[in-house]
Design an enzyme around this catalytic site. Structure first.
Site, mmCIF file in Angstrom:
data_model
loop_
_atom_site.group_PDB
_atom_site.id
_atom_site.type_symbol
_atom_site.label_atom_id
_atom_site.label_comp_id
_atom_site.label_asym_id
_atom_site.label_seq_id
_atom_site.Cartn_x
_atom_site.Cartn_y
_atom_site.Cartn_z
ATOM 1 N N GLU A 127 0.865 -1.181 0.000
ATOM 2 C CA GLU A 127 0.000 0.000 0.000
ATOM 3 C C GLU A 127 0.898 1.226 0.000
ATOM 4 O O GLU A 127 1.877 1.253 0.753
ATOM 5 C CB GLU A 127 -0.911 0.031 1.226
ATOM 6 C CG GLU A 127 -1.927 1.152 1.124
ATOM 7 C CD GLU A 127 -2.896 1.230 2.319
ATOM 8 O OE1 GLU A 127 -2.749 0.458 3.286
ATOM 9 O OE2 GLU A 127 -3.779 2.076 2.242
ATOM 10 N N ALA A 157 1.472 -0.226 10.859
ATOM 11 C CA ALA A 157 1.217 -1.614 10.494
ATOM 12 C C ALA A 157 0.390 -1.657 9.221
ATOM 13 O O ALA A 157 -0.094 -0.630 8.764
ATOM 14 C CB ALA A 157 0.461 -2.326 11.614
ATOM 15 N N MET A 158 0.240 -2.860 8.674
ATOM 16 C CA MET A 158 -0.442 -3.003 7.393
ATOM 17 C C MET A 158 -1.351 -4.219 7.389
ATOM 18 O O MET A 158 -0.936 -5.311 7.773
ATOM 19 C CB MET A 158 0.615 -3.103 6.285
ATOM 20 C CG MET A 158 0.031 -3.252 4.903
ATOM 21 S SD MET A 158 -0.985 -1.809 4.453
ATOM 22 C CE MET A 158 -2.176 -2.596 3.385
ATOM 23 N N ASN A 160 -2.559 -6.409 5.276
ATOM 24 C CA ASN A 160 -2.545 -7.417 4.211
ATOM 25 C C ASN A 160 -3.426 -8.615 4.575
ATOM 26 O O ASN A 160 -3.386 -9.093 5.695
ATOM 27 C CB ASN A 160 -1.114 -7.926 3.993
ATOM 28 C CG ASN A 160 -0.117 -6.793 3.979
ATOM 29 O OD1 ASN A 160 -0.227 -5.881 3.186
ATOM 30 N ND2 ASN A 160 0.840 -6.823 4.914
ATOM 31 N N GLU A 215 -5.825 -3.047 12.511
ATOM 32 C CA GLU A 215 -5.491 -3.883 11.343
ATOM 33 C C GLU A 215 -6.461 -5.042 11.221
ATOM 34 O O GLU A 215 -6.878 -5.401 10.123
ATOM 35 C CB GLU A 215 -4.049 -4.385 11.420
ATOM 36 C CG GLU A 215 -2.976 -3.306 11.601
ATOM 37 C CD GLU A 215 -3.107 -2.117 10.666
ATOM 38 O OE1 GLU A 215 -3.584 -2.299 9.533
ATOM 39 O OE2 GLU A 215 -2.749 -0.993 11.084
ATOM 40 N N GLU A 275 -9.941 4.050 6.057
ATOM 41 C CA GLU A 275 -9.150 4.496 7.209
ATOM 42 C C GLU A 275 -9.979 5.265 8.243
ATOM 43 O O GLU A 275 -9.858 5.023 9.437
ATOM 44 C CB GLU A 275 -7.941 5.314 6.750
ATOM 45 C CG GLU A 275 -6.930 4.506 5.920
ATOM 46 C CD GLU A 275 -6.421 3.255 6.611
ATOM 47 O OE1 GLU A 275 -6.639 3.087 7.827
ATOM 48 O OE2 GLU A 275 -5.793 2.411 5.925
HETATM 49 N N1 PHE Z 1 -3.145 0.881 5.805
HETATM 50 C C1 PHE Z 1 -2.306 0.976 6.965
HETATM 51 C C2 PHE Z 1 -3.244 1.210 8.137
HETATM 52 O O1 PHE Z 1 -3.777 2.233 8.349
HETATM 53 C C3 PHE Z 1 -1.332 2.090 6.947
HETATM 54 C C4 PHE Z 1 -0.257 2.002 5.915
HETATM 55 C C5 PHE Z 1 -0.336 2.747 4.772
HETATM 56 C C6 PHE Z 1 0.816 1.178 6.106
HETATM 57 C C7 PHE Z 1 0.662 2.703 3.824
HETATM 58 C C8 PHE Z 1 1.811 1.143 5.192
HETATM 59 C C9 PHE Z 1 1.753 1.912 4.045
HETATM 60 O O2 PHE Z 1 -3.597 0.367 8.827
HETATM 61 ZN ZN ZN Z 2 -5.745 1.627 8.557
#
Ligand code: PHE
Ligand code: ZN
Length: 885
Positions: free
Chosen positions: A127, A268-269, A271, A304, A326
Site C-alpha cells: 500500500e 502496520a499493514m 494485508n 489492522e 481508514e
Molecule cells: N493501511 C495501513 C493502516 O492504516 C497504513 C499504511 C499505509 C501502512 C501505507 C503502510 C503503508 O492500517
Molecule cells: Zn488503517
C-alpha cells in the site's frame, strides 16, 4: 527517483480499468543479490469499459524485465514499450494470459516500499502503490484478483515462508532451498499482497468464531522477541470477539498471521490474512514498553484486524476514497479502545491529538478534504485529516443516526458491497438507505477542507422563561477552496442551573421536555434554537463529548469554567472546561511575557487543580489529564502568530507555580501510588494505567521543587520499578532536571541495560530529544553519532529527529534558524534513502506561517534549499512546492 515532471492525479478523471485480472499466480525466487519474480496474470477485457481492445498499460517501477509472453508466445522488443513507470502492449483477444519474469533488488531497497529486507528477513509493503515495484501489474485498488503465491528461498536463513491466505503446499528443492505455496481464496487488490521470508519464531493460539469455525492465530517475530507477544495476542482475540459483537463481523480464513518487522514506514499493514507490523506496534511487555505503548499495541492490532472487513472485504475504488477504509477503521478502533479501557480518557486523548495536530494540518499549506480532489504522491495523503478527521466524520454520522441506526447502516454497507471496491458515497448511501435519512448536506464534511468555527451566543428571557442559543458557523479558506458552504454540525449540549443540576430540555414546538442532553443539527450559517420552561439563567455545556471537529467559541468566564469543571455531568466537558481555563490563563501570561511584565498565574487555576487532586474519588486517569496543561504545540496551533519563547516561558512558569502551591498534595498522592506500584506486579489494565498516570504526573511536578527527598524518590523509582512506564518517566524527569550527576548516571545505566533492544533505545533517544533545556540541537547532533542510531530505520528517525522537531519547540525554533537548517539537511539525505519518511519529517517546516517574520524567512529559506537540492522524490517535491506556493 523521478526524472519526469510530477503529474497531478485528479479524482474527476477516474475511469474504470480497461482490463481485469481474474487470477494472479506469483513465484518469488529469493536470493541475496537479486530476486526473480514470475507473474502469470489471467486477464480479460473489462466489460464495463466499452468496446474494442485498447492497449494494455501495466504499472511497473524499477523492474528489470527478463521475459514476457502473451498466451505462451514470447514477446520481442517490438511487441511492447517500456517507460519509466509502465509497460504497454497490444492484446489481440478479449481474454489472455500474460507471463512475465522480472529481476528486483530487495537487498538494496531503502525506501521500504515493495519487496525489501529488514534485518535478515524479506518482507513487503505494497500500500498504496508498492506492488508495481514487485512486478508489472494493474496496480490500482479496483482491480481485484485471486492470488496464488509460491516463495522459494534458502532454507537455513529463511525457514519461514509466508504469504496471504491459506497454506497449500511446500517442499524441498535440494541445494539447500525450499518453497511454500499459499492461496488466498478472496479476491483482493494488489495493495493487500504480502510476502515474508525469514528466521522467525511464532507464538500460537486459536480463536473460535461465532459460527464455530476454528482459526489459527500466529504472531511471528525474531527469536529474541518471542517473550513480547502475549499482549498483542490477547489484543487480537479481544478484537475478534469485539467485532463479532459490535458489528456482527466474523473472520473468514483458517489462519490469521501477524509478523513484526523492525524497519517499517508506518504503524502496520492490513494485508489479507498476513498483517505486517512495525515491531513497535506489536512487541510489549512490562519491562520494555510503557502503558502508552501497551495501549498503542492494543489499538493497532485491533485497527489492522478490523480492516479485514472495513478495507479488505469491502475495499476502496481509488485512493481518493482512502478515508472510506481508514476513517471508518480508526472510528472502529477508537470505539474498541473506549470499550476496553476508559471511554472518557480515550476521548480526551483522541480530541487533544486531533486539535493539536489535525487542526494544524487543516490550517496549513497541505490542507485537504477528507476525500481529497487531487494529489501528486498518494503516500502524502495518509494524513491526520484522512484518518483522524475521517473518523470524526463517521462518528458524527453515528451521532446523527443514533447507535442502532448506525449499526443498521454498517450492516447494509457490508452486505451490499462485500467483495467490491467502492466509494465514500456508497458508504454514506448505505447509511441513508438503512435509516431513510438524507445526508446530502452532511457530505460536505468529505469535500470541504478546513476546521469550521462555531461562535455561540446566548439570550435568556426571564419573563418568558426562554433561553436561546445562536450559532454562527464559518470556515476559513484553504488551498483551492476559498468559499465554504454550511456544514451539518451536530452539537450535543446540556444546560446547568445555578446548583449545577441538569435542566430538562424542551425545544420550541415540543410538547414536553426530552432528556437533559440533546443533539442539535446546526446546518445554517446562522441559526437560533430556543428552549422553553427554563426557570433561571442557565450555563450551557456545549459540544459534549466533542460531538463535532470544530473550534467552538463561547464567552465563558473563568468562574463559569470552574463551575463546569465541578458540575458538568459530561466527563469530557469537565476536562474541556479545565483546558479552556488553562488556555485563558496561559494566554494571559504569554501577553505578560511579551510586554516584559512579571508573570502572574491566576490562582483560580491552582484552586481548580487543587480540588481535583484532593478528591480521591475521581478517576485518577482523568485527574492526570486535568493536571496536564495544554501542550506548547496546542498553544501554538490556537495562536494567530505563535511566540515560541513566550509560550514556553508561560507554561514553565505555570508548572513551577502549580508545583510549589500543591507540593504537599502531589507528594501525598505520589507516595501512595508509588507504594501500590511497589506492591503490585505490572498489569496492563485501565485501573493500573490510571494509578501510574497520576503517580507519574505528580512526580514530574514534584521534581520542579528540586527537593532532595523528591530527587531520591525519582532515582528510587528509576532503579527499582519493575516496568517501563515508571522507569521511563523517572528518566525523563531526570533528563529535564538540573541534577546532572543523577541524569548522567540514569542515561548511562539505561543504555547499558537496554543496548540490545532497539525499541527501548528509541525511547532513550526520544526522552533526550524532548529535553527543552538550552543546547537541544547540539545534543541531537551528538546522539546521531551514537552506534544505535541510523537514518535507515524510520523508528530511529522519528524517535530522535521527529521528536526533536515536533516536541522540543523552543530548541527546534531557536532564533538563529539552526534547527531548521538541521532538519532540512536530514530531509535532503532522506529524500534519496526513503522519500516517505523524508516527506513526513518535513511537516514542521511547512507551518512557517505560524511564526514571526524572521523565523518565517528562515524556514522558507530551508524549504527553498530543499527544492533546489537536486532530484526530488515526488513525495518531497509535493510537500515542499505546496508549502511555498
Ligand atoms: N493501511 C495501513 C493502516 O492504516 C497504513 C499504511 C499505509 C501502512 C501505507 C503502510 C503503508 O492500517
Ligand atoms: Zn488503517
Amino acid at each position: 527517483m523521478r526524472t519526469e515532471q510530477p503529474k497531478v492525479i485528479h479524482l474527476k478523471d477516474y475511469q474504470v480499468p480497461d482490463y481485469l485480472i481474474d487470477e494472479t499466480h506469483l513465484t518469488f525466487e529469493l536470493y541475496e543479490d537479486r530476486t526473480l519474480v514470475h507473474a502469470q496474470l489471467v486477464m480479460r477485457r473489462n466489460p464495463d469499459a466499452g468496446a474494442g481492445l485498447p492497449p494494455l498499460q501495466l504499472d511497473g517501477q524499477d523492474l528489470e524485465l527478463i521475459s514476457l509472453a502473451l498466451n505462451d508466445r514470447q514477446l520481442g522488443l517490438g511487441d511492447y514499450q517500456i517507460a519509466e513507470e509502465s509497460l504497454t502492449l497490444q492484446p489481440d483477444a478479449a481474454s489472455f494470459t500474460l507471463d512475465s519474469t522480472v529481476v528486483i533488488h530487495p537487498e538494496s531497497n531503502t525506501a521500504l516500499e515493495g519487496l525489501y529486507k529488514s534485518g535478515g528477513m524479506f518482507c513487503t509493503q505494497c500500500e498504496a502503490e508498492g506492488f508495481r515495484k514487485i512486478t508489472y501489474y494493474l496496480d490500482r485498488p479496483d482491480v481485484m484478483s485471486k492470488f496464488t503465491t509460491t516463495v522459494s528461498a534458502e532454507k537455513h536463513a529463511y525457514p519461514i515462508l509466508l504469504s496471504n491466505g491459506n497454506p497449500l503446499a511446500s517442499g524441498e528443492e535440494g541445494d539447500g532451498r525450499h518453497w511454500a505455496t499459499w492461496e488466498d481464496p478472496f479476491m483482493k487488490p494488489a495493495y493487500l499482497f504480502a510476502l515474508v521470508a525469514g528466521d522467525l519464531w511464532c507464538v500460537e493460539d486459536s480463536f473460535t468464531t461465532m459460527s464455530g469455525r476454528d482459526v489459527a492465530l500466529r504472531i511471528y517475530v525474531e527469536p529474541e522477541n518471542i517473550d513480547k507477544c502475549q499482549h498483542a495476542m490477547d489484543s487480537l482475540k479481544k478484537s475478534m470477539t469485539w467485532d463479532e459483537e459490535a458489528y456482527g463481523r466474523e473472520y473468514d480464513l483458517d489462519i490469521f498471521m501477524i509478523v513484526a518487522v523492525n524497519d517499517f514506514n508506518m504503524g502496520a499493514m492490513e494485508n489479507k490474512g498476513l498483517n505486517i507490523f512495525n515491531s513497535s506496534a506489536v512487541l510489549a511487555r512490562a519491562e520494555t514498553a510503557t502503558d502508552a505503548a501497551h495501549q498503542r499495541v492494543e489499538a493497532i492490532v485491533a485497527h489492522e484486524y478490523f480492516h479485514n472487513w472495513s478495507g479488505n472485504r469491502v475495499t476502496c475504488r481509488d485512493w481518493f476514497q482512502l478515508s472510506l477504509k481508514e476513517g471508518f477503521t480508526v472510528f472502529r478502533d477508537s470505539q474498541f479502545s473506549a470499550d476496553m479501557n476508559s471511554p472518557t480518557v480515550k476521548r480526551v486523548e483522541d480530541v487533544s491529538y486531533l486539535r493539536t495536530h489535525q487542526f494544524a494540518e487543516d490550517a496549513g499549506p497541505m490542507a485537504h478534504s477528507v476525500r481529497p480532489e487531487s494529489f501528486i504522491e498518494i503516500s502524502n495523503f495518509y494524513t491526520l485529516t484522512v484518518y483522524e478527521k475521517g473518523a470524526e466524520v463517521v462518528r458524527m454520522i453515528q451521532t446523527l443516526l443514533g447507535e442502532e441506526g448506525f449499526r443498521k447502516g454498517s450492516d447494509l454497507y457490508f452486505e451490499r458491497h462485500d467483495g467490491q471496491a467502492v466509494t465514500v458515497d456508497d458508504f454514506v448511501k448505505a447509511m441513508e438507505d438503512a435509516n431513510g435519512a438524507d445526508l446530502t448536506q452532511f457530505k460536505r464534511w468529505y469535500s470541504q477542507a478546513g476546521t469550521p468555527r462555531l461562535a455561540v451566543s446566548e439570550q435568556y428571557d426571564a419573563a418568558a422563561k426562554t433561553y436561546s442559543l445562536t450559532f454562527r458557523q464559518s470556515c476559513p479558506p484553504t488551498p483551492g477552496q476559498s468559499e465554504k458552504l454550511a456544514f451539518v454540525i451536530p452539537v450535543s449540549l446540556g444546560l446547568l442551573d445555578g446548583q449545577g443540576n441538569e435542566i430538562a430540555l424542551r425545544l420550541q414546538d415540543e410538547d414536553a421536555p426530552v432528556g437533559t442532553t440533546r443533539v442539535l443539527a446546526v446546518d445554517q450559517p446562522e441559526q437560533t434554537f430556543t428552549f422553553l420552561d427554563v426557570p433561571e439563567q442557565p450555563l450551557p455545556s456545549l459540544l459534549r463529548g466533542f460531538s463535532a471537529p470544530v473550534k467552538l467559541d463561547f464567552p465563558y468566564s473563568r468562574d463559569q469554567l470552574m463551575f463546569l469543571m465541578q458540575h458538568d455531568s459530561d466527563g469530557f466537558n469537565r476536562w474541556e472546561a479545565g483546558q479552556q481555563l488553562s488556555v485563558q490563563v496561559l494566554q494571559e501570561m504569554v501577553g505578560q511575557h511579551q510586554r516584559g511584565e512579571a508573570l502572574q498565574l491566576d490562582q483560580r487555576l491552582v484552586a481548580a487543580l487543587r480540588s481535583q487532586l484532593e478528591d480521591e474519588c475521581l478517576d485518577q486517569a482523568m485527574v492526570a489529564e486535568m493536571l496536564s496543561l495544554p501542550s506548547e504545540a496546542y498553544l501554538t496551533e490556537i495562536s494567530e502568530i505563535a511566540d515560541v519563547d513566550a509560550i514556553h516561558a508561560a507554561r514553565d512558569f505555570a508548572r513551577q507555580s502549580i508545583a510549589t502551591a500543591l507540593f504537599e498534595l502531589f507528594w501525598k498522592r505520589y507516595q501512595a501510588n508509588r507504594e501500590v506500584s511497589r506492591q503490585t506486579p505490572y498489569v496492563a489494565e485501565a485501573g493500573h494505567f490510571a494509578r501510574r498516570a497520576l503517580q507519574n504526573i505528580a512526580l514530574s511536578y514534584l521534581m520542579l521543587s528540586g527537593k532532595p527527598e523528591v530527587v531520591a524518590a525519582c532515582v528510587e523509582q528509576f532503579e527499582e520499578a519493575d516496568n517501563m512506564t515508571e522507569r521511563l518517566t523517572a528518566l525523563a524527569v531526570l533528563v529535564n532536571s538540573g541534577f546532572e550527576a543523577e541524569r548522567d548516571n540514569a542515561l548511562a545505566s539505561f543504555a547499558e541495560h537496554f543496548k540490545d533492544n532497539p525499541l527501548v533505545m528509541d525511547q532513550w533517544f526520544s526522552v533526550q530529544a524532548g529535553n527543552t533545556q538550552p543546547g537541544g540541537l547540539e545534543r541531537i547532533q551528538h546522539l546521531m553519532q551514537h552506534p544505535a542510531f541510523t537514518l535507515k530505520n524510520p523508528n530511529k528517525v522519528r524517535a530522535l529527529i521527529g521528536a526533536f522537531a515536533n516536541q522540543n519547540l523552543v530548541n527546534f525554533h531557536r532564533a538563529d534558524g539552526a534547527g531548521y537548517r538541521f532538519l532540512a539537511d536530514q530531509v535532503i539525505v532522506l529524500n534519496k534513502l526513503n522519500p516517505q519518511i523524508a516527506s513526513r519529517l518535513l511537516a514542521p517546516l511547512t507551518r512557517w506561517r505560524k511564526y514571526d517574520t524572521s523565523r518565517q524567512a528562515l524556514m522558507k529559506t530551508e524549504l527553498e534549499r530543499i527544492l533546489a537540492s537536486g532530484e526530488l522524490s515526488s513525495d518531497v517535491y509535493e510537500v515542499v512546492s505546496k508549502s511555498l506556493a
